[in-house]
Write an enzyme that holds these catalytic residues in place. Structure first.
Site, PDB file in Angstrom:
ATOM      1  N   GLU A  17     -49.818  69.919  24.563  1.00  0.00           N
ATOM      2  CA  GLU A  17     -48.571  69.334  25.073  1.00  0.00           C
ATOM      3  C   GLU A  17     -48.768  67.836  25.291  1.00  0.00           C
ATOM      4  OE1 GLU A  17     -46.160  71.547  27.810  1.00  0.00           O
ATOM      5  OE2 GLU A  17     -45.863  69.770  29.054  1.00  0.00           O
ATOM      6  N   THR A  48     -42.727  66.789  25.703  1.00  0.00           N
ATOM      7  CA  THR A  48     -41.906  66.930  26.911  1.00  0.00           C
ATOM      8  C   THR A  48     -40.622  66.115  26.796  1.00  0.00           C
ATOM      9  OG1 THR A  48     -42.961  65.090  28.035  1.00  0.00           O
ATOM     10  CG2 THR A  48     -43.952  67.259  28.368  1.00  0.00           C
ATOM     11  N   ALA A  51     -37.249  63.946  32.667  1.00  0.00           N
ATOM     12  CA  ALA A  51     -36.494  64.761  33.621  1.00  0.00           C
ATOM     13  C   ALA A  51     -35.043  64.320  33.772  1.00  0.00           C
ATOM     14  CB  ALA A  51     -37.199  64.712  34.972  1.00  0.00           C
ATOM     15  N   GLY A 109     -35.274  72.252  34.254  1.00  0.00           N
ATOM     16  CA  GLY A 109     -35.674  70.936  34.748  1.00  0.00           C
ATOM     17  C   GLY A 109     -35.585  70.875  36.268  1.00  0.00           C
ATOM     18  N   ALA A 124     -32.290  77.876  33.226  1.00  0.00           N
ATOM     19  CA  ALA A 124     -32.760  77.791  31.837  1.00  0.00           C
ATOM     20  C   ALA A 124     -32.141  78.909  31.000  1.00  0.00           C
ATOM     21  CB  ALA A 124     -34.281  77.879  31.806  1.00  0.00           C
ATOM     22  N   TYR A 144     -44.257  81.096  35.246  1.00  0.00           N
ATOM     23  CA  TYR A 144     -45.085  80.636  36.371  1.00  0.00           C
ATOM     24  C   TYR A 144     -45.967  81.769  36.892  1.00  0.00           C
ATOM     25  CZ  TYR A 144     -41.624  77.056  35.808  1.00  0.00           C
ATOM     26  OH  TYR A 144     -40.849  76.075  35.238  1.00  0.00           O
ATOM     27  N   LYS A 164     -33.868  85.304  31.132  1.00  0.00           N
ATOM     28  CA  LYS A 164     -34.121  84.269  30.118  1.00  0.00           C
ATOM     29  C   LYS A 164     -34.487  84.923  28.775  1.00  0.00           C
ATOM     30  CE  LYS A 164     -37.289  81.171  31.592  1.00  0.00           C
ATOM     31  NZ  LYS A 164     -37.741  79.987  32.354  1.00  0.00           N
ATOM     32  N   GLN A 175     -46.888  77.558  33.309  1.00  0.00           N
ATOM     33  CA  GLN A 175     -47.322  76.393  34.073  1.00  0.00           C
ATOM     34  C   GLN A 175     -48.847  76.462  34.177  1.00  0.00           C
ATOM     35  OE1 GLN A 175     -45.380  74.574  37.827  1.00  0.00           O
ATOM     36  NE2 GLN A 175     -46.681  76.201  38.587  1.00  0.00           N
TER      37      GLN A 175
HETATM   38  P1  FAD Z   1     -35.511  78.428  35.443  1.00  0.00           P
HETATM   39  O1  FAD Z   1     -36.072  79.408  34.488  1.00  0.00           O
HETATM   40  O2  FAD Z   1     -34.039  78.227  35.436  1.00  0.00           O
HETATM   41  O3  FAD Z   1     -35.989  78.852  36.906  1.00  0.00           O
HETATM   42  C1  FAD Z   1     -35.806  77.976  38.017  1.00  0.00           C
HETATM   43  C2  FAD Z   1     -35.696  78.802  39.285  1.00  0.00           C
HETATM   44  O4  FAD Z   1     -34.467  79.522  39.276  1.00  0.00           O
HETATM   45  C3  FAD Z   1     -36.792  79.866  39.452  1.00  0.00           C
HETATM   46  O5  FAD Z   1     -37.119  79.945  40.828  1.00  0.00           O
HETATM   47  C4  FAD Z   1     -36.123  81.153  38.986  1.00  0.00           C
HETATM   48  O6  FAD Z   1     -36.687  82.314  39.614  1.00  0.00           O
HETATM   49  C5  FAD Z   1     -34.680  80.936  39.428  1.00  0.00           C
HETATM   50  N1  FAD Z   1     -33.717  81.629  38.555  1.00  0.00           N
HETATM   51  C6  FAD Z   1     -33.710  81.619  37.211  1.00  0.00           C
HETATM   52  N2  FAD Z   1     -32.659  82.339  36.748  1.00  0.00           N
HETATM   53  C7  FAD Z   1     -31.997  82.798  37.831  1.00  0.00           C
HETATM   54  C8  FAD Z   1     -30.818  83.588  38.021  1.00  0.00           C
HETATM   55  N3  FAD Z   1     -30.110  84.029  36.971  1.00  0.00           N
HETATM   56  N4  FAD Z   1     -30.420  83.865  39.303  1.00  0.00           N
HETATM   57  C9  FAD Z   1     -31.136  83.403  40.371  1.00  0.00           C
HETATM   58  N5  FAD Z   1     -32.256  82.634  40.243  1.00  0.00           N
HETATM   59  C10 FAD Z   1     -32.671  82.336  38.997  1.00  0.00           C
HETATM   60  N6  FAD Z   1     -39.770  69.528  33.212  1.00  0.00           N
HETATM   61  C11 FAD Z   1     -39.217  68.447  32.600  1.00  0.00           C
HETATM   62  O7  FAD Z   1     -38.446  67.717  33.228  1.00  0.00           O
HETATM   63  N7  FAD Z   1     -39.475  68.150  31.290  1.00  0.00           N
HETATM   64  C12 FAD Z   1     -40.292  68.916  30.523  1.00  0.00           C
HETATM   65  O8  FAD Z   1     -40.500  68.637  29.349  1.00  0.00           O
HETATM   66  C13 FAD Z   1     -40.921  70.066  31.142  1.00  0.00           C
HETATM   67  N8  FAD Z   1     -41.719  70.882  30.425  1.00  0.00           N
HETATM   68  C14 FAD Z   1     -42.244  72.024  31.013  1.00  0.00           C
HETATM   69  C15 FAD Z   1     -43.022  72.893  30.230  1.00  0.00           C
HETATM   70  C16 FAD Z   1     -43.577  74.039  30.796  1.00  0.00           C
HETATM   71  C17 FAD Z   1     -44.407  74.977  29.937  1.00  0.00           C
HETATM   72  C18 FAD Z   1     -43.363  74.321  32.184  1.00  0.00           C
HETATM   73  C19 FAD Z   1     -43.984  75.535  32.821  1.00  0.00           C
HETATM   74  C20 FAD Z   1     -42.564  73.474  32.945  1.00  0.00           C
HETATM   75  C21 FAD Z   1     -41.987  72.322  32.379  1.00  0.00           C
HETATM   76  N9  FAD Z   1     -41.173  71.459  33.107  1.00  0.00           N
HETATM   77  C22 FAD Z   1     -40.609  70.334  32.513  1.00  0.00           C
HETATM   78  C23 FAD Z   1     -40.939  71.702  34.548  1.00  0.00           C
HETATM   79  C24 FAD Z   1     -39.654  72.570  34.780  1.00  0.00           C
HETATM   80  O9  FAD Z   1     -38.527  71.833  34.403  1.00  0.00           O
HETATM   81  C25 FAD Z   1     -39.606  72.926  36.270  1.00  0.00           C
HETATM   82  O10 FAD Z   1     -40.674  73.796  36.584  1.00  0.00           O
HETATM   83  C26 FAD Z   1     -38.283  73.468  36.792  1.00  0.00           C
HETATM   84  O11 FAD Z   1     -38.375  73.509  38.238  1.00  0.00           O
HETATM   85  C27 FAD Z   1     -37.906  74.879  36.357  1.00  0.00           C
HETATM   86  O12 FAD Z   1     -37.539  74.948  35.059  1.00  0.00           O
HETATM   87  P2  FAD Z   1     -37.340  76.397  34.332  1.00  0.00           P
HETATM   88  O13 FAD Z   1     -36.841  76.137  32.993  1.00  0.00           O
HETATM   89  O14 FAD Z   1     -38.546  77.210  34.503  1.00  0.00           O
HETATM   90  O15 FAD Z   1     -36.149  76.977  35.288  1.00  0.00           O
END
Ligand code: FAD
Length: 292
Positions: A17, A48, A51, A109, A124, A144, A164, A175
């Site tokens: 990455e 990446t 943000a 994000g 997401a 995670y 998802k 992560q």
């Molecule tokens: P989600 O999957 O939406 O989850 C976020 C939270 O919402 C979780 O607590 C989940 O349990 C909860 N949730 C999800 N769906 C629901 C639902 N339907 N109802 C209720 N709760 C729900 N950040 C950047 O800005 N740029 C990047 O390029 C970047 N790359 C990353 C790459 C990887 C491999 C990882 C692990 C993280 C990356 N991040 C990046 C960080 C990421 O944006 C953050 O960790 C962010 O807080 C969560 O993103 P997510 O897509 O996992 O969110």
């Protein structure tokens, strides 16, 4: 090549990455890094997405295009949705299509202070559902092993993760984590909840004490006792900590490979020398698993 195709061919997928240079730097400043990273023959390189999501800050597609079309390595472009809308995402997807890019990591994000929240995407999974209408994209997602920091517990987080997957995500990158037991427990729970897609384990070699403090404050990842001992022993010397952190990551990766992880995703922070050191140590193990 679609990332889903790579998983059909390999038992253990290996990737890096990287992050794009800031818009104020010429894109050429990253050429040497890309040349060196692609020379290590990873299965793909992920890039990446800034943000805030403003166009001027985001060179993700430009980099994904370079990786794929100049350096002949499959690329995975990240995209966050929290401050975007359907029009913005559609424009991103169309630009990807125009550059023959098909691999996308759909992310929510993190909220940037002062920026309005998306009216179209809350999680997401909403972004994955929107992208999946296009059919020709491979959609990856984040997960995670210790649970996402906003989630009340790991089980709830995995239940949300399943949404998802149901919405089109067909591969996960974790992560970073420092205790492989957390990864194995996560995989067991995820499989029990019906998540069958390949999961690559995210590993970051730690180079100095300041880096680990920043990571813990940003992501809340746990530091196991054996890693705390390394920091206590070597943290006051960057040179010693770099060696200890790299060795720790290599041992973590070898254990993950030997315990059947679907892949390793190396958070390499654009450091080609570090990528080379880790790759030369772990590639014999990956090659052996993939030859079986
Ligand atoms: P989600 O999957 O939406 O989850 C976020 C939270 O919402 C979780 O607590 C989940 O349990 C909860 N949730 C999800 N769906 C629901 C639902 N339907 N109802 C209720 N709760 C729900 N950040 C950047 O800005 N740029 C990047 O390029 C970047 N790359 C990353 C790459 C990887 C491999 C990882 C692990 C993280 C990356 N991040 C990046 C960080 C990421 O944006 C953050 O960790 C962010 O807080 C969560 O993103 P997510 O897509 O996992 O969110």
């Amino acid at each position: 090549m679609l990332i889903s195709e790579i998983f059909k061919k390999k038992k253990c997928v290996y990737s890096f990455e990287i992050f794009p240079p800031k818009a104020t730097f010429p894109i050429e400043t990253i050429y040497d890094t890309l040349e060196a990273l692609s020379g290590l023959k990873p299965d793909y390189i992920s890039i990446t997405y800034g943000a805030g999501g403003t166009k001027s800050d985001n060179r993700t597609i430009e980099l994904a295009n370079l990786v794929k079309n100049k350096y002949n390595t499959p690329s995975l472009a990240h995209l966050t949705a929290i401050h975007s809308d359907k029009e913005g995402v559609t424009a991103f997807l169309k630009e990807m299509q125009a550059n023959s890019l098909r691999n996308i990591l759909a992310l929510r994000g993190d909220k940037v202070e002062g920026m309005p929240l998306s009216k179209d995407f809350r999680y997401a999974s909403d972004l994955a559902k929107f992208i999946s209408q296009y059919r020709d994209f491979h959609i990856s997602g984040a997960c995670y092993p210790e649970g996402h920091y906003e989630s009340p517990d790991l089980e709830t987080d995995i239940e949300n993760l399943k949404i998802k997957i149901d919405n089109g995500v067909c591969h996960l990158n974790t992560q970073l984590f420092f205790d492989n037991k957390d990864f194995y427990k996560f995989i067991e729970l995820a499989r029990k909840k019906g998540i069958g897609v390949p999961v690559q384990a995210g590993v970051m070699p730690i180079l100095n004490k300041r880096q680990i403090e920043r990571i813990v404050s940003l992501s809340g990842v746990k530091i196991p006792a054996k890693f705390s001992r390394l920091i206590a022993l070597y943290g006051d010397s960057d040179e010693d900590m770099k060696k200890a952190g790299t060795d720790y990551a290599i041992n973590q990766i070898v254990d993950l490979i030997q315990n059947g992880a679907d892949g390793i995703h190396l958070y390499i922070m654009n450091n080609a020398a570090l990528a080379r050191a880790v790759t030369s140590a772990v590639s014999p193990y990956i090659e052996r698993i993939n030859a079986k």
